[in-house]
Scaffold this motif. Structure first.
Motif, PDB file in Angstrom:
ATOM      1  N   LEU A  36       4.398   7.407   2.187  1.00 46.67           N
ATOM      2  CA  LEU A  36       4.907   6.302   1.374  1.00 46.67           C
ATOM      3  C   LEU A  36       6.361   5.994   1.737  1.00 46.67           C
ATOM      4  CD1 LEU A  36       3.402   7.387  -2.066  1.00 46.67           C
ATOM      5  CD2 LEU A  36       2.573   5.561  -0.566  1.00 46.67           C
ATOM      6  N   LEU A  37       7.108   7.018   2.164  1.00 46.13           N
ATOM      7  CA  LEU A  37       8.477   6.797   2.635  1.00 46.13           C
ATOM      8  C   LEU A  37       8.484   5.966   3.913  1.00 46.13           C
ATOM      9  CD1 LEU A  37      10.048  10.333   2.069  1.00 46.13           C
ATOM     10  CD2 LEU A  37      10.375   8.289   0.667  1.00 46.13           C
ATOM     11  N   LEU A  38       7.490   6.192   4.771  1.00 51.90           N
ATOM     12  CA  LEU A  38       7.382   5.385   5.994  1.00 51.90           C
ATOM     13  C   LEU A  38       7.158   3.920   5.657  1.00 51.90           C
ATOM     14  CD1 LEU A  38       5.194   7.484   8.482  1.00 51.90           C
ATOM     15  CD2 LEU A  38       7.599   6.851   8.746  1.00 51.90           C
ATOM     16  N   GLY A  39       6.323   3.688   4.649  1.00 50.27           N
ATOM     17  CA  GLY A  39       6.078   2.307   4.241  1.00 50.27           C
ATOM     18  C   GLY A  39       7.344   1.646   3.726  1.00 50.27           C
ATOM     19  N   THR A  40       8.154   2.400   2.985  1.00 52.36           N
ATOM     20  CA  THR A  40       9.411   1.846   2.481  1.00 52.36           C
ATOM     21  C   THR A  40      10.376   1.576   3.622  1.00 52.36           C
ATOM     22  OG1 THR A  40       9.087   3.136   0.454  1.00 52.36           O
ATOM     23  CG2 THR A  40      11.264   2.193   0.815  1.00 52.36           C
ATOM     24  N   THR A  41      10.419   2.478   4.596  1.00 50.22           N
ATOM     25  CA  THR A  41      11.263   2.245   5.776  1.00 50.22           C
ATOM     26  C   THR A  41      10.813   1.000   6.523  1.00 50.22           C
ATOM     27  OG1 THR A  41      11.679   4.619   6.037  1.00 50.22           O
ATOM     28  CG2 THR A  41      12.073   3.225   7.953  1.00 50.22           C
ATOM     29  N   MET A  98      -3.451   5.150   3.689  1.00 47.63           N
ATOM     30  CA  MET A  98      -3.598   4.089   4.679  1.00 47.63           C
ATOM     31  C   MET A  98      -3.840   2.741   4.003  1.00 47.63           C
ATOM     32  SD  MET A  98      -3.186   4.849   7.830  1.00 47.63           S
ATOM     33  CE  MET A  98      -2.961   6.294   8.863  1.00 47.63           C
ATOM     34  N   ALA A  99      -4.618   2.753   2.941  1.00 44.21           N
ATOM     35  CA  ALA A  99      -4.871   1.505   2.220  1.00 44.21           C
ATOM     36  C   ALA A  99      -3.593   0.962   1.590  1.00 44.21           C
ATOM     37  CB  ALA A  99      -5.940   1.738   1.147  1.00 44.21           C
ATOM     38  N   VAL A 100      -2.798   1.838   0.988  1.00 39.67           N
ATOM     39  CA  VAL A 100      -1.546   1.404   0.363  1.00 39.67           C
ATOM     40  C   VAL A 100      -0.571   0.893   1.418  1.00 39.67           C
ATOM     41  CG1 VAL A 100       0.503   2.231  -0.867  1.00 39.67           C
ATOM     42  CG2 VAL A 100      -1.775   2.860  -1.674  1.00 39.67           C
ATOM     43  N   LEU A 101      -0.460   1.594   2.552  1.00 34.59           N
ATOM     44  CA  LEU A 101       0.439   1.144   3.613  1.00 34.59           C
ATOM     45  C   LEU A 101       0.016  -0.214   4.159  1.00 34.59           C
ATOM     46  CD1 LEU A 101       1.012   4.481   5.576  1.00 34.59           C
ATOM     47  CD2 LEU A 101       2.598   3.333   4.035  1.00 34.59           C
ATOM     48  N   ALA A 102      -1.287  -0.462   4.161  1.00 31.63           N
ATOM     49  CA  ALA A 102      -1.789  -1.748   4.629  1.00 31.63           C
ATOM     50  C   ALA A 102      -1.692  -2.829   3.563  1.00 31.63           C
ATOM     51  CB  ALA A 102      -3.243  -1.612   5.094  1.00 31.63           C
ATOM     52  N   GLY A 103      -1.409  -2.424   2.318  1.00 33.60           N
ATOM     53  CA  GLY A 103      -1.377  -3.390   1.221  1.00 33.60           C
ATOM     54  C   GLY A 103      -2.736  -3.962   0.896  1.00 33.60           C
ATOM     55  N   LYS A 104      -3.769  -3.138   1.071  1.00 38.76           N
ATOM     56  CA  LYS A 104      -5.137  -3.626   0.926  1.00 38.76           C
ATOM     57  C   LYS A 104      -5.999  -2.491   0.376  1.00 38.76           C
ATOM     58  CE  LYS A 104      -8.876  -5.451   3.835  1.00 38.76           C
ATOM     59  NZ  LYS A 104      -9.321  -5.634   5.241  1.00 38.76           N
ATOM     60  N   LEU A 105      -6.230  -2.494  -0.921  1.00 36.43           N
ATOM     61  CA  LEU A 105      -6.951  -1.399  -1.551  1.00 36.43           C
ATOM     62  C   LEU A 105      -8.458  -1.498  -1.397  1.00 36.43           C
ATOM     63  CD1 LEU A 105      -4.990  -0.911  -4.877  1.00 36.43           C
ATOM     64  CD2 LEU A 105      -4.802   0.383  -2.758  1.00 36.43           C
ATOM     65  N   GLU A 106      -8.962  -2.714  -1.237  1.00 36.14           N
ATOM     66  CA  GLU A 106     -10.405  -2.898  -1.138  1.00 36.14           C
ATOM     67  C   GLU A 106     -10.733  -3.838   0.013  1.00 36.14           C
ATOM     68  OE1 GLU A 106     -11.805  -4.359  -4.832  1.00 36.14           O
ATOM     69  OE2 GLU A 106     -11.368  -2.512  -5.954  1.00 36.14           O
ATOM     70  N   ALA A 107     -11.861  -3.600   0.627  1.00 33.20           N
ATOM     71  CA  ALA A 107     -12.322  -4.471   1.696  1.00 33.20           C
ATOM     72  C   ALA A 107     -12.998  -5.705   1.113  1.00 33.20           C
ATOM     73  CB  ALA A 107     -13.296  -3.725   2.607  1.00 33.20           C
ATOM     74  N   GLY A 108     -13.024  -6.759   1.899  1.00 29.48           N
ATOM     75  CA  GLY A 108     -13.677  -7.981   1.446  1.00 29.48           C
ATOM     76  C   GLY A 108     -15.179  -7.911   1.549  1.00 29.48           C
ATOM     77  N   ARG A 109     -15.667  -6.979   2.361  1.00 26.42           N
ATOM     78  CA  ARG A 109     -17.114  -6.830   2.547  1.00 26.42           C
ATOM     79  C   ARG A 109     -17.583  -5.506   1.963  1.00 26.42           C
ATOM     80  NH1 ARG A 109     -17.491  -8.481   8.937  1.00 26.42           N
ATOM     81  NH2 ARG A 109     -16.311 -10.435   8.809  1.00 26.42           N
ATOM     82  N   VAL A 444      14.220  17.003  -1.132  1.00 24.36           N
ATOM     83  CA  VAL A 444      14.525  16.148   0.027  1.00 24.36           C
ATOM     84  C   VAL A 444      13.806  14.811  -0.114  1.00 24.36           C
ATOM     85  CG1 VAL A 444      14.317  15.920   2.537  1.00 24.36           C
ATOM     86  CG2 VAL A 444      14.899  18.131   1.538  1.00 24.36           C
ATOM     87  N   PHE A 445      12.564  14.861  -0.566  1.00 25.53           N
ATOM     88  CA  PHE A 445      11.795  13.639  -0.782  1.00 25.53           C
ATOM     89  C   PHE A 445      12.505  12.737  -1.786  1.00 25.53           C
ATOM     90  CE2 PHE A 445       8.635  10.889  -2.608  1.00 25.53           C
ATOM     91  CZ  PHE A 445       7.747  10.621  -1.584  1.00 25.53           C
ATOM     92  N   ALA A 446      12.975  13.318  -2.874  1.00 27.99           N
ATOM     93  CA  ALA A 446      13.653  12.535  -3.909  1.00 27.99           C
ATOM     94  C   ALA A 446      14.931  11.909  -3.370  1.00 27.99           C
ATOM     95  CB  ALA A 446      13.962  13.420  -5.111  1.00 27.99           C
ATOM     96  N   THR A 447      15.681  12.669  -2.585  1.00 27.01           N
ATOM     97  CA  THR A 447      16.907  12.134  -1.983  1.00 27.01           C
ATOM     98  C   THR A 447      16.590  10.990  -1.036  1.00 27.01           C
ATOM     99  OG1 THR A 447      17.994  14.289  -2.144  1.00 27.01           O
ATOM    100  CG2 THR A 447      18.935  12.712  -0.599  1.00 27.01           C
ATOM    101  N   ALA A 448      15.552  11.173  -0.225  1.00 30.74           N
ATOM    102  CA  ALA A 448      15.158  10.124   0.726  1.00 30.74           C
ATOM    103  C   ALA A 448      14.720   8.864  -0.009  1.00 30.74           C
ATOM    104  CB  ALA A 448      14.031  10.639   1.621  1.00 30.74           C
TER     105      ALA A 448
END
Length: 455
Positions: A36-41, A98-109, A444-448
């Protein structure tokens, strides 16, 4: 007790009178909550969206489940998290991170996952500069190369007075019959010979090349592109190129001299150069024999080759005697400030740090995973791995400077900060990652997170 396993349950013996069992039936649990930190970066530096903009999608929109941005992000995030194989994504496509990083929780199909599997990602990697009937996604290599430099420029709030660009070539061993495969005598294997350009920890270029060329081949064109892009934003910044003796070529040095770019390159020793410092070597030998310790002398002189150089240049020699034998070294430079010892020990020798950056790219981020048949696809794989490096470096720069991971490698950051187990709960109002309470790096996570939250 030996471990027994079946498709449903894994037995691990007893603790007291209780059986220890495990199974992959936990549901919405992830082992990569720290991503989730990668997504914020990524949101802070805009890497994935701009990398995706370097691709053109000719697929029919009504038939598409996964947009190019989803595919590109999935590949870069996956490599950053340690998943180098496309096969991994047949399971990862159901991972809630992976779904959260993609901003897509559900598929369309109904028969699809939120993100793509290996076959769709493979079609992305096989994309070409021009779309074809069977490859409907195209990519622009020039735009991708330019993005590395743009991200570097944006990482600096103000133009620096001076930057040093480190250049190096390395081996990328091949174990198949990939396009552009050649045997390299120095590395004693079939390989590619990629060219890397770094400025400190910032990656500016990763160019895949065949191994049947000189180490400096194509460097003039690569540096002309990079320097022009830097100077368009930073016209007054002094630029210095630094590299080993494989790049002390008249064409590159001549280009630097014409374009007001300084350089400091290693220079391969030969009999003529050694004769020039015979007296200094003798003094160093005498001192070493008297003290029992290594001894050095430095000599600064003007020199030229008999044929290959077009002019005389400043050469600095290190006349060293160590472990009972001579160890002469030479550099050639346009730099005028500083004596020979300073330029060699403090400026030139610092180039060794670049080798650690290349190791991060190849060992931690699988930049040498070039097993696709075509060179173009392998170059794209190298760029994906390189962008994963840029993303983690962005996290290190923006979020970890006040932590113990400020100088950690990509592999260490992944292991300590990204690989955090979490139970994922999705409700109408929120997606909660209940991360492991016993995580030793939660501070460390909280600081980041705080650092990224204020970026």
């Amino acid at each position: 007790m030996p471990t027994e396993c079946s498709a449903e349950r894994f037995d691990f013996g007893l603790v007291g009178r209780r059986e220890v069992v495990g199974s992959f039936d936990g549901g919405a649990i992830t082992s990569d909550a720290g991503a989730l930190l990668l997504g914020t970066t990524d949101r802070a530096i805009g890497l994935v969206d701009r990398l995706a903009a370097c691709f053109t999608d000719y697929r029919k929109p009504e038939l598409i489940e996964h947009r190019v941005a989803t595919l590109v992000g999935q590949r870069v995030f996956g490599i950053a998290l340690g998943y180098e194989d496309l096969n991994d994504h047949d399971e990862l496509r159901r991972d809630p991170v992976m779904a959260v990083l993609a901003g897509k929780l559900e598929a369309g199909r109904a028969n699809c996952a939120p993100v793509a599997g290996k076959s769709t990602l493979n079609r992305l990697e096989l994309s070409r500069e021009t779309a074809t009937r069977y490859h409907k996604i195209a990519h622009d290599p020039t735009a991708i190369e330019g993005l590395f430099v743009t991200l570097f420029l944006e990482a600096n709030k103000t133009p620096p007075d001076e930057i040093i660009l480190d250049i190096d070539a390395t081996d990328d061993p091949l174990h198949g019959h990939q396009e552009g495969r050649f045997f390299h005598g120095y590395y004693d294997c079939y390989c590619y010979l990629p060219l890397y350009v770094f400025c400190g920890r910032h990656l500016l270029a990763a160019k895949l090349r065949p191994a049947n060329i000189d180490a400096a081949a194509g460097t003039v064109e690569e540096m002309a592109r990079i320097v022009a892009q830097i100077r368009a934003r930073w016209p007054h910044t002094r630029i210095i190129l630094r590299a080993d003796s494989g790049f002390a070529r008249d064409a590159l040095m001549g280009w630097c001299e014409v374009n007001a770019v300084d350089y400091i390159f290693g220079l391969a020793r030969n009999a003529r150069l050694k004769d020039t410092i015979a007296a200094e070597l003798g003094e160093a030998q005498q001192e070493s024999q008297q003290t029992g310790k290594p001894a050095r002398r430095f000599k600064d002189f003007t020199w030229s080759t008999l044929k290959s150089w077009s002019r005389e240049r400043r050469v600095i020699a290190k006349a060293e005697w160590t472990r009972g034998e001579e160890n002469p070294r030479f550099i050639v430079t346009t730099l005028t400030k500083g004596d020979g010892r300073y330029l060699y020990e403090d400026i030139y020798c610092a180039r060794g740090e670049m080798e650690n950056r290349i190791k991060e790219c190849q060992i931690d981020l699988f930049a040498d995973r070039t097993s696709t048949a075509t060179m173009a696809a392998n170059q794209l794989r190298l760029w994906f791995a390189s962008m994963a490096y840029v993303l983690i470096e962005g996290t290190r720069r923006l979020a970890l400077q006040a932590t113990d991971l400020a100088d950690a490698t990509c592999g260490t950051i992944r292991r300590k900060l990204f690989k955090i187990g979490a139970l994922v709960t999705i409700s109408v109002r929120r997606i909660k990652f209940a991360m492991a309470s016993g995580c030793p790096y939660k501070a460390v996570f909280a600081t980041a997170h705080r650092a990224l939250d204020t970026t």
